[in-house]
Design an enzyme around this catalytic site. Structure first.
Site, PDB file in Angstrom:
ATOM      1  CD  GLU A 136      57.404   8.904  48.540  1.00 52.16           C
ATOM      2  OE1 GLU A 136      56.995   8.306  49.543  1.00 52.16           O
ATOM      3  OE2 GLU A 136      58.199   8.396  47.740  1.00 52.16           O
ATOM      4  CD  GLU A 190      62.640   9.396  47.537  1.00 52.96           C
ATOM      5  OE1 GLU A 190      62.249   8.252  47.805  1.00 52.96           O
ATOM      6  OE2 GLU A 190      62.361  10.390  48.223  1.00 52.96           O
TER       7      GLU A 190
HETATM    8  C1  FCB Z   1      60.365   6.811  49.739  1.00 53.50           C
HETATM    9  C2  FCB Z   1      60.692   7.918  50.728  1.00 53.50           C
HETATM   10  C3  FCB Z   1      62.131   7.905  51.180  1.00 53.50           C
HETATM   11  C4  FCB Z   1      62.612   6.506  51.451  1.00 53.50           C
HETATM   12  C5  FCB Z   1      62.336   5.623  50.268  1.00 53.50           C
HETATM   13  C6  FCB Z   1      62.864   4.210  50.413  1.00 53.50           C
HETATM   14  O1  FCB Z   1      59.004   6.556  49.740  1.00 53.50           O
HETATM   15  O2  FCB Z   1      60.417   9.167  50.132  1.00 53.50           O
HETATM   16  O3  FCB Z   1      62.246   8.733  52.301  1.00 53.50           O
HETATM   17  O4  FCB Z   1      62.015   6.015  52.591  1.00 53.50           O
HETATM   18  O5  FCB Z   1      60.965   5.579  50.021  1.00 53.50           O
END
Ligand code: FCB
Length: 441
Positions: free
Chosen positions: A163, A345
């Site tokens: 990210e 994620e």
């Molecule tokens: C994402 C991040 C991770 C965590 C989640 C909830 O943006 O990559 O580290 O904080 O959100």
């Protein structure tokens, strides 16, 4: 169901969010350690130096993973644990820690998916200008090269940067470490962190490492609240600033005319070289999409007070896990992506997650969210779309950056006093889901 046994079902974590262990065995401080030392920056005054103590409790965490039945684990290396000053001599104890983690995971049939940079820049490098300094690409490439030489023979999946927007939040907006609030710096930093990602890919190929390498970008697609020109323009601007800036460069061929014109007029255009684009145009092996939600945005009407942002626009922030597939297809189509995609994620932040009288944390909202997200992934597979893995954020409640320990994303509850881990209802649910696929797929 369309899931097959070889689909990667995992959980994801990041070093600064779980490892803790203070500065034991020579770990160098990161920008998050320094940021947490500044009063008022992190909810509850939380510090990443404690987190979940996974540094000393890795065996316990591995047992949780085995019990969940996952076949892949997404984790990150703490740059400052292996290179306390960011560059130079390796800290052997740090290297040994990760060697042991990877070996144990592989032994258990759990494929490590390793991110090199999940936001914890060594503080020693911040003192040299951090991501605003053009040398950051060389610092990162040195670090990446060292990791590929240590672990390139065994680790099957690598991610350069998680990210890149976090760099902007840290240098442009000030909400994340290192806490600078300057748009020109933010734009330079986010340009540089992507150049570093490209330099990491180049180092990977040169090292002869065996696995695959990709990038992770989170997509928070905005939809206009109405079809008024103002709302449409706002949604476009938000998209350009918050995710297209990264996908255009890392999955496409460069920045959009819209964003370059905007930065030029603002006087925040970063300094860029052709070489930077050569690096980010190097082919990658996969794209990792982090997906949490889609948003509805609109220009705030006079006297309108609803909406979360409180600024000049209205933003609706409900969870839309079912949009995961739609967004993944949209990104694939926008960039004509023909590389595999992983959902690196996806997860749900719960509030008030205390055990009920039966001792169980009934996180039914999380289960409903994950269920919808997985149905969406299953539909993609049914349509023949090449998505190869899904990682839930997160294995356990952890240090949620500026939200400290109050925002809870874990399948497993962490007691931050005793470090005891307790399964929530969602952990049992995910285990049973995976088991079903493994039995039927
Ligand atoms: C994402 C991040 C991770 C965590 C989640 C909830 O943006 O990559 O580290 O904080 O959100």
């Amino acid at each position: 169901m369309n899931f097959k046994k070889d689909f990667l079902f995992g959980v994801a974590t990041a070093a600064a969010q779980i490892e803790g262990g203070g500065f034991a065995d020579g770990r160098g401080a990161s920008i998050w350690d320094a940021f947490a030392d500044k009063p008022g920056k992190i909810k509850g005054g939380a510090k990443p130096s404690a987190a979940c103590q996974s540094y000393t409790m890795f065996d316990d965490d591995l047992k949780q993973m085995k019990d969940l039945g996952i076949n892949s684990y997404r984790m990150s290396i703490s740059w400052g644990r292996v290179l306390p000053k960011g560059t130079g001599a390796l800290n052997q104890k740090g290297v040994d820690y990760y060697k042991r983690c990877f070996d144990k995971l592989l032994e258990a049939g759990i494929a490590p998916n390793v991110t090199l940079y999940h936001w914890d820049l060594p503080q020693a490098l911040e003192e040299k200008g951090g991501w605003v300094n053009r040398d950051s690409q060389y610092w990162f490439s040195e670090y990446a090269d060292k990791m590929f030489r240590e672990f390139g023979g065994t680790v099957p999946y690598w991610v350069t940067i998680n990210e890149p927007i976090a760099t902007y939040v840290g240098y442009g907006l000030g909400f994340f470490a290192p806490g600078h609030k300057d748009k020109a710096w933010g734009n330079q930093a986010r340009h540089n962190v992507m150049t570093a990602s490209g330099a990491g890919v180049e180092a990977f190929r040169a090292s002869g490492a065996k696995g695959k390498i990709g990038v992770v970008i989170d997509i928070w697609k905005r939809f206009p609240r109405t079809d008024s020109p103002e709302d449409i323009a706002l949604a476009k601007d938000e998209d350009e600033e918050n995710w297209k800036f990264y996908t255009d460069r890392l999955l496409g061929q460069g920045y959009s005319k819209y964003i370059l014109d905007k930065f030029y007029h603002e006087g925040t255009l970063p300094i860029m070289y052709d070489e930077d684009f050569r690096l980010t145009n190097l082919p990658i092996d996969f794209y990792g999409m982090n997906y949490y939600n889609t948003l509805t945005v609109g220009v705030r009407k006079q006297a309108e007070t609803s909406g979360e942002n409180g600024g000049n626009f209205y933003i609706q922030h409900q969870s839309h896990p079912e949009n995961l597939g739609k967004i993944l297809k949209f990104i694939k189509a926008s960039y004509k992506l023909n590389i595999p995609v992983y959902v690196t994620e996806n997860g749900f932040s719960g509030k008030n997650e205390t055990p009920a009288s039966d001792g169980m944390i009934h996180d039914d909202e999380r289960i409903a969210y994950i269920d919808k997200a997985l149905k969406s992934v299953d539909e993609l597979l049914g349509e023949g779309i090449d998505v190869r893995g899904y990682y839930l954020w997160s294995l356990m409640d952890n240090f949620e950056w500026s939200a400290g320990y109050e925002s809870k994303y874990g399948l497993i509850h962490t007691n931050f006093e005793t470090m005891e881990r307790t399964w929530k209802k969602s952990a049992y649910w995910y285990r049973d889901f995976i088991l079903k696929v493994m039995n039927e797929g």
